[in-house]
Design a protein around this motif. Structure first.
Motif, PDB file in Angstrom:
ATOM      1  N   MET A   1       9.445  52.065 -21.804  1.00  0.00           N
ATOM      2  CA  MET A   1       8.389  51.079 -22.006  1.00  0.00           C
ATOM      3  C   MET A   1       8.234  50.174 -20.791  1.00  0.00           C
ATOM      4  O   MET A   1       7.131  49.838 -20.378  1.00  0.00           O
ATOM      5  CB  MET A   1       8.690  50.245 -23.253  1.00  0.00           C
ATOM      6  N   THR A   2       9.381  49.788 -20.196  1.00  0.00           N
ATOM      7  CA  THR A   2       9.325  48.928 -19.012  1.00  0.00           C
ATOM      8  C   THR A   2       8.556  49.600 -17.895  1.00  0.00           C
ATOM      9  O   THR A   2       7.734  48.967 -17.216  1.00  0.00           O
ATOM     10  CB  THR A   2      10.750  48.574 -18.544  1.00  0.00           C
ATOM     11  N   ASP A   3       8.810  50.903 -17.683  1.00  0.00           N
ATOM     12  CA  ASP A   3       8.088  51.642 -16.635  1.00  0.00           C
ATOM     13  C   ASP A   3       6.590  51.646 -16.913  1.00  0.00           C
ATOM     14  O   ASP A   3       5.775  51.502 -15.995  1.00  0.00           O
ATOM     15  CB  ASP A   3       8.606  53.084 -16.552  1.00  0.00           C
ATOM     16  N   TYR A   4       6.218  51.823 -18.191  1.00  0.00           N
ATOM     17  CA  TYR A   4       4.793  51.854 -18.535  1.00  0.00           C
ATOM     18  C   TYR A   4       4.136  50.514 -18.227  1.00  0.00           C
ATOM     19  O   TYR A   4       3.040  50.466 -17.663  1.00  0.00           O
ATOM     20  CB  TYR A   4       4.628  52.202 -20.017  1.00  0.00           C
ATOM     21  N   LEU A   5       4.788  49.421 -18.573  1.00  0.00           N
ATOM     22  CA  LEU A   5       4.222  48.106 -18.306  1.00  0.00           C
ATOM     23  C   LEU A   5       4.137  47.837 -16.808  1.00  0.00           C
ATOM     24  O   LEU A   5       3.176  47.215 -16.334  1.00  0.00           O
ATOM     25  CB  LEU A   5       5.045  47.030 -19.014  1.00  0.00           C
ATOM     26  N   GLU A   6       5.119  48.319 -16.065  1.00  0.00           N
ATOM     27  CA  GLU A   6       5.066  48.149 -14.607  1.00  0.00           C
ATOM     28  C   GLU A   6       3.881  48.913 -14.026  1.00  0.00           C
ATOM     29  O   GLU A   6       3.151  48.385 -13.172  1.00  0.00           O
ATOM     30  CB  GLU A   6       6.379  48.631 -13.976  1.00  0.00           C
ATOM     31  N   MET A   7       3.682  50.144 -14.489  1.00  0.00           N
ATOM     32  CA  MET A   7       2.548  50.936 -14.001  1.00  0.00           C
ATOM     33  C   MET A   7       1.225  50.302 -14.422  1.00  0.00           C
ATOM     34  O   MET A   7       0.258  50.292 -13.661  1.00  0.00           O
ATOM     35  CB  MET A   7       2.645  52.372 -14.518  1.00  0.00           C
ATOM     36  N   ALA A   8       1.186  49.744 -15.632  1.00  0.00           N
ATOM     37  CA  ALA A   8      -0.024  49.076 -16.089  1.00  0.00           C
ATOM     38  C   ALA A   8      -0.326  47.860 -15.215  1.00  0.00           C
ATOM     39  O   ALA A   8      -1.492  47.584 -14.891  1.00  0.00           O
ATOM     40  CB  ALA A   8       0.125  48.662 -17.552  1.00  0.00           C
ATOM     41  N   GLY A   9       0.718  47.146 -14.830  1.00  0.00           N
ATOM     42  CA  GLY A   9       0.519  46.005 -13.947  1.00  0.00           C
ATOM     43  C   GLY A   9      -0.020  46.428 -12.590  1.00  0.00           C
ATOM     44  O   GLY A   9      -0.926  45.790 -12.039  1.00  0.00           O
ATOM     45  N   GLN A  10       0.515  47.520 -12.067  1.00  0.00           N
ATOM     46  CA  GLN A  10       0.038  48.026 -10.781  1.00  0.00           C
ATOM     47  C   GLN A  10      -1.408  48.486 -10.863  1.00  0.00           C
ATOM     48  O   GLN A  10      -2.158  48.385  -9.886  1.00  0.00           O
ATOM     49  CB  GLN A  10       0.943  49.172 -10.307  1.00  0.00           C
ATOM     50  N   ALA A  11      -1.810  48.994 -12.041  1.00  0.00           N
ATOM     51  CA  ALA A  11      -3.188  49.456 -12.229  1.00  0.00           C
ATOM     52  C   ALA A  11      -4.130  48.329 -12.645  1.00  0.00           C
ATOM     53  O   ALA A  11      -5.317  48.577 -12.882  1.00  0.00           O
ATOM     54  CB  ALA A  11      -3.213  50.567 -13.278  1.00  0.00           C
ATOM     55  N   ASP A  12      -3.589  47.136 -12.757  1.00  0.00           N
ATOM     56  CA  ASP A  12      -4.375  45.948 -13.118  1.00  0.00           C
ATOM     57  C   ASP A  12      -4.984  46.060 -14.509  1.00  0.00           C
ATOM     58  O   ASP A  12      -6.102  45.601 -14.749  1.00  0.00           O
ATOM     59  CB  ASP A  12      -5.473  45.690 -12.078  1.00  0.00           C
ATOM     60  N   VAL A  13      -4.226  46.654 -15.450  1.00  0.00           N
ATOM     61  CA  VAL A  13      -4.698  46.728 -16.840  1.00  0.00           C
ATOM     62  C   VAL A  13      -3.713  46.047 -17.792  1.00  0.00           C
ATOM     63  O   VAL A  13      -3.842  46.167 -19.010  1.00  0.00           O
ATOM     64  CB  VAL A  13      -4.951  48.189 -17.286  1.00  0.00           C
ATOM     65  N   LEU A  14      -2.734  45.319 -17.239  1.00  0.00           N
ATOM     66  CA  LEU A  14      -1.788  44.555 -18.044  1.00  0.00           C
ATOM     67  C   LEU A  14      -2.386  43.172 -18.281  1.00  0.00           C
ATOM     68  O   LEU A  14      -2.676  42.438 -17.337  1.00  0.00           O
ATOM     69  CB  LEU A  14      -0.443  44.456 -17.336  1.00  0.00           C
ATOM     70  N   ARG A  15      -2.593  42.830 -19.542  1.00  0.00           N
ATOM     71  CA  ARG A  15      -3.269  41.578 -19.897  1.00  0.00           C
ATOM     72  C   ARG A  15      -2.274  40.633 -20.573  1.00  0.00           C
ATOM     73  O   ARG A  15      -1.171  41.028 -20.958  1.00  0.00           O
ATOM     74  CB  ARG A  15      -4.446  41.840 -20.846  1.00  0.00           C
ATOM     75  N   ASP A  16      -2.718  39.385 -20.739  1.00  0.00           N
ATOM     76  CA  ASP A  16      -1.865  38.374 -21.376  1.00  0.00           C
ATOM     77  C   ASP A  16      -2.670  37.593 -22.406  1.00  0.00           C
ATOM     78  O   ASP A  16      -3.826  37.224 -22.165  1.00  0.00           O
ATOM     79  CB  ASP A  16      -1.309  37.410 -20.325  1.00  0.00           C
ATOM     80  N   PHE A  17      -2.048  37.366 -23.559  1.00  0.00           N
ATOM     81  CA  PHE A  17      -2.646  36.497 -24.577  1.00  0.00           C
ATOM     82  C   PHE A  17      -1.556  35.590 -25.119  1.00  0.00           C
ATOM     83  O   PHE A  17      -0.619  36.050 -25.765  1.00  0.00           O
ATOM     84  CB  PHE A  17      -3.264  37.314 -25.711  1.00  0.00           C
ATOM     85  N   GLU A  18      -1.674  34.309 -24.805  1.00  0.00           N
ATOM     86  CA  GLU A  18      -0.724  33.298 -25.268  1.00  0.00           C
ATOM     87  C   GLU A  18       0.723  33.696 -24.990  1.00  0.00           C
ATOM     88  O   GLU A  18       1.614  33.528 -25.830  1.00  0.00           O
ATOM     89  CB  GLU A  18      -0.929  33.027 -26.761  1.00  0.00           C
ATOM     90  N   GLY A  19       0.944  34.261 -23.792  1.00  0.00           N
ATOM     91  CA  GLY A  19       2.289  34.605 -23.376  1.00  0.00           C
ATOM     92  C   GLY A  19       2.764  35.984 -23.766  1.00  0.00           C
ATOM     93  O   GLY A  19       3.865  36.394 -23.381  1.00  0.00           O
ATOM     94  N   SER A  20       1.979  36.736 -24.541  1.00  0.00           N
ATOM     95  CA  SER A  20       2.337  38.106 -24.913  1.00  0.00           C
ATOM     96  C   SER A  20       1.491  39.089 -24.112  1.00  0.00           C
ATOM     97  O   SER A  20       0.272  38.914 -23.996  1.00  0.00           O
ATOM     98  CB  SER A  20       2.103  38.342 -26.421  1.00  0.00           C
ATOM     99  N   ARG A  21       2.137  40.096 -23.578  1.00  0.00           N
ATOM    100  CA  ARG A  21       1.443  41.064 -22.735  1.00  0.00           C
ATOM    101  C   ARG A  21       0.950  42.253 -23.555  1.00  0.00           C
ATOM    102  O   ARG A  21       1.624  42.711 -24.482  1.00  0.00           O
ATOM    103  CB  ARG A  21       2.368  41.564 -21.622  1.00  0.00           C
ATOM    104  N   PHE A  22      -0.235  42.744 -23.217  1.00  0.00           N
ATOM    105  CA  PHE A  22      -0.769  43.959 -23.815  1.00  0.00           C
ATOM    106  C   PHE A  22      -1.490  44.740 -22.726  1.00  0.00           C
ATOM    107  O   PHE A  22      -1.816  44.199 -21.663  1.00  0.00           O
ATOM    108  CB  PHE A  22      -1.699  43.651 -25.000  1.00  0.00           C
ATOM    109  N   VAL A  23      -1.729  46.025 -22.986  1.00  0.00           N
ATOM    110  CA  VAL A  23      -2.375  46.899 -22.004  1.00  0.00           C
ATOM    111  C   VAL A  23      -3.726  47.325 -22.563  1.00  0.00           C
ATOM    112  O   VAL A  23      -3.814  47.835 -23.689  1.00  0.00           O
ATOM    113  CB  VAL A  23      -1.515  48.143 -21.697  1.00  0.00           C
ATOM    114  N   ALA A  24      -4.778  47.089 -21.783  1.00  0.00           N
ATOM    115  CA  ALA A  24      -6.128  47.421 -22.248  1.00  0.00           C
ATOM    116  C   ALA A  24      -7.009  47.777 -21.063  1.00  0.00           C
ATOM    117  O   ALA A  24      -6.906  47.169 -19.995  1.00  0.00           O
ATOM    118  CB  ALA A  24      -6.738  46.241 -23.010  1.00  0.00           C
TER     119      ALA A  24
END
Length: 269
Positions: free
Chosen positions: A1-24
């Protein structure tokens, strides 16, 4: 899961809502052309946050040009979102054990691997599956389903089985055997479609026999078998998909995750 979130961050699709991260990210359905915000990762903290669900239409408008709808992936243990969200697709994992007892009609059903001479029929069957799936959604202009079907059948790892009765092909099961869950990283075999053109008794028997062949193939590959049920979203859900899921659970399938759907512009009644 950590790798997926890192890749999502690199792709600029990692979002934040009130301190919780989601991918969209934006997605366009290749069959219906519907423009969506697709949320592929939602932590449990957001799955139970009514404010986040209420904010998603605004988030979709910020991220997608004129979005038609929103899809959110939830693990089956995360519960269900509030209305007007409705279930779009249920994904189920086969337990790997034997299927239920096969009706005697199955003695007249044979299953074989598809051969090149089956390709035209397979394209028609897979194309029909795409049309059937689109029929559960809002009306729209269908894409070239035959071309999309041909592309699916050309995917690496695709395998198809054909059911015959009296030496006549009556249906198929098509597997995608080189799939990997982008969120969890798990390799799996996807049961993309099962379709049988016959009366109810023969259809049930052939479907069971085809499913057994798919379970054996997934076991041989050493990967779980994942299938799906598409639900109607045009009338708030008519319960037909839920009844199919309930029946599959009695036949060795277990819920894995689901896609939840909301049309943009729909208000809570």
């Amino acid at each position: 899961m950590t790798d997926y979130l890192e890749m999502a961050g690199q792709a600029d699709v990692l979002r934040d809502f009130e301190g919780s991260r989601f991918v969209a990210d934006e997605q366009t359905d290749p069959v219906s052309g519907e423009r969506r915000l697709l949320v592929t990762y939602c932590p449990a903290a957001l799955a139970t946050n009514a404010d986040w669900w209420a904010a998603l239409p605004r988030i979709a408008t910020d991220l997608v040009d004129a979005p038609d709808a929103i899809l959110v992936r939830l693990h089956h243990t995360d519960g269900a979102p509030p209305r007007p969200w409705i279930r779009h697709t249920s994904y189920l994992r086969h337990a790997g054990g034997p299927a239920a007892d096969t009706p005697s009609t199955s003695d007249m059903i044979t299953v074989r691997r598809a051969v090149p001479e089956d390709e035209a029929t397979l394209r028609r069957w897979v194309g029909q599956a795409l049309v059937n799936g689109a029929a559960h959604g809002p009306a729209g202009t269908l894409g070239d389903t035959e071309e999309i079907a041909a592309g699916l059948l050309a995917l690496p790892g695709r395998q198809s089985f054909v059911a015959e009765r009296d030496a006549t092909a009556i249906g198929h099961a098509t597997l995608l055997c080189a799939e990997r869950d982008e969120v969890t990283g798990e390799a799996y075999v996807e049961l993309f479609d099962v379709l049988v053109e016959a009366d109810d008794e023969v259809r049930r028997a052939a479907t069971d026999t085809l499913t057994r062949a798919c379970v054996r193939q997934a076991t041989k590959a050493g990967a779980p078998l994942i299938g799906n049920v598409v639900h109607s979203v045009t009338d708030g859900g008519d319960g037909h998909g839920d009844r199919i899921v309930a029946k599959l659970i009695t036949q060795g399938w277990n819920p894995d995750h689901a896609l939840w759907y909301r049309q943009c512009g729909v208000t809570v009644s």
